[in-house]
Enzyme design. Structure first.
Site, PDB file in Angstrom:
ATOM      1  N   ARG A   1      20.945   2.399  29.275  1.00 52.04           N
ATOM      2  CA  ARG A   1      21.656   1.950  28.080  1.00 52.04           C
ATOM      3  C   ARG A   1      22.249   3.135  27.329  1.00 52.04           C
ATOM      4  NH1 ARG A   1      18.446  -0.964  23.277  1.00 52.04           N
ATOM      5  NH2 ARG A   1      17.992   1.211  22.757  1.00 52.04           N
TER       6      ARG A   1
ATOM      7  N   LYS B   1      13.823  -8.288  24.946  1.00 53.20           N
ATOM      8  CA  LYS B   1      13.386  -9.352  24.038  1.00 53.20           C
ATOM      9  C   LYS B   1      14.510  -9.844  23.130  1.00 53.20           C
ATOM     10  CE  LYS B   1      11.302  -6.417  20.411  1.00 53.20           C
ATOM     11  NZ  LYS B   1      12.028  -6.889  19.240  1.00 53.20           N
TER      12      LYS B   1
ATOM     13  N   ARG C   1       9.486   6.247  20.658  1.00 52.66           N
ATOM     14  CA  ARG C   1       9.584   4.858  20.194  1.00 52.66           C
ATOM     15  C   ARG C   1       8.639   3.956  20.990  1.00 52.66           C
ATOM     16  NH1 ARG C   1      15.111   6.179  19.669  1.00 52.66           N
ATOM     17  NH2 ARG C   1      15.731   5.074  21.559  1.00 52.66           N
TER      18      ARG C   1
ATOM     19  N   ARG D   1      24.926   7.040  23.855  1.00 51.91           N
ATOM     20  CA  ARG D   1      24.029   7.306  22.730  1.00 51.91           C
ATOM     21  C   ARG D   1      23.280   8.615  22.963  1.00 51.91           C
ATOM     22  NH1 ARG D   1      21.357   1.521  21.141  1.00 51.91           N
ATOM     23  NH2 ARG D   1      20.028   2.928  19.951  1.00 51.91           N
TER      24      ARG D   1
ATOM     25  N   ARG E   1       5.101  -6.362  12.700  1.00 50.74           N
ATOM     26  CA  ARG E   1       5.000  -5.143  13.496  1.00 50.74           C
ATOM     27  C   ARG E   1       3.600  -4.536  13.462  1.00 50.74           C
ATOM     28  NH1 ARG E   1       9.510  -2.622  15.379  1.00 50.74           N
ATOM     29  NH2 ARG E   1      11.537  -3.336  14.628  1.00 50.74           N
TER      30      ARG E   1
END
Length: 202
Positions: free
Chosen positions: A135, A21, A152, A141, A96
């Site tokens: 990713r 997004k 998440r 990461r 949110r």
């Protein structure tokens, strides 16, 4: 479909982490000549500039707390009041939850405005997990563990589902297949908005 084409667009883009997004938001905003209003970017800009709002956010984050809905809404209202957002915007990361939806509704109503469309990037959970793992590997990461990623996604599913239901009741949600090339997905979004009378800049 609206009676006549609009030259502006007030949009919200939503989707789970890994849905793309952020990338699609930038592309769509550019196509319609409107700014992306991202809460994350706003927080970082205010913190960097040392504004009063930025200092508030810094103190909250340093304490390990979440930024309250009221403060988040205050920051977004300030951003939407700026001149470049007068003729439209693309919201990313806000609202949110249903409380923030109420705050946004109140602000838009005060200005005689309303959202034109909510772009929902529909991506299967496994696809999101795969993209986020990739990713994490590419960017090194180490904090992006499978458990952290799943957590998440759980938060997104818990907080966003009620928001989508609210906007679906208003008939402004466009569910977009978020699997495919960036160009294909962008074309699906533009086609859906075009059907609402929202036209890209020529």
């Amino acid at each position: 479909m609206t009676a006549s084409a609009q030259s502006t667009a007030r949009l919200l883009i939503v989707g789970p982490q890994g849905s793309g997004k952020g990338t699609q938001g930038v592309r769509i905003a550019a196509a319609y000549g409107i700014p992306v209003v991202s809460t994350g970017d706003i927080f970082r800009a205010n913190i960097k500039a040392g504004t009063e709002l930025g200092q508030k956010v810094t103190a909250i984050l340093d304490a390990g707390d979440l930024v309250p809905d009221e403060l988040t809404s205050e920051i977004v209202r300030d951003r939407l009041s700026q001149e470049d957002a007068a003729n439209g915007f693309l919201l990313d990361g806000y609202p949110r939850n249903t409380h923030q939806v109420e705050h946004l509704d109140a602000f838009l109503q005060e200005h005689g405005q309303a959202l034109d469309a909510v772009i929902l990037l529909d991506v299967p959970r496994e696809e999101s997990l795969t993209r986020l793992r990739l990713r994490a590997t590419e960017q090194g990461r180490s904090d992006d563990t499978d458990e952290a990623i799943a957590h998440r996604l759980d938060i997104y599913e818990h907080e966003t589902a009620p928001i989508i239901s609210v906007y679906e009741a208003r008939g402004i949600v466009d569910r977009i297949d978020g699997v495919g090339s960036l160009d294909d997905i962008a074309e699906r979004i533009v086609a859906a908005l075009d059907a609402r009378g929202l036209r890209v800049l020529v």
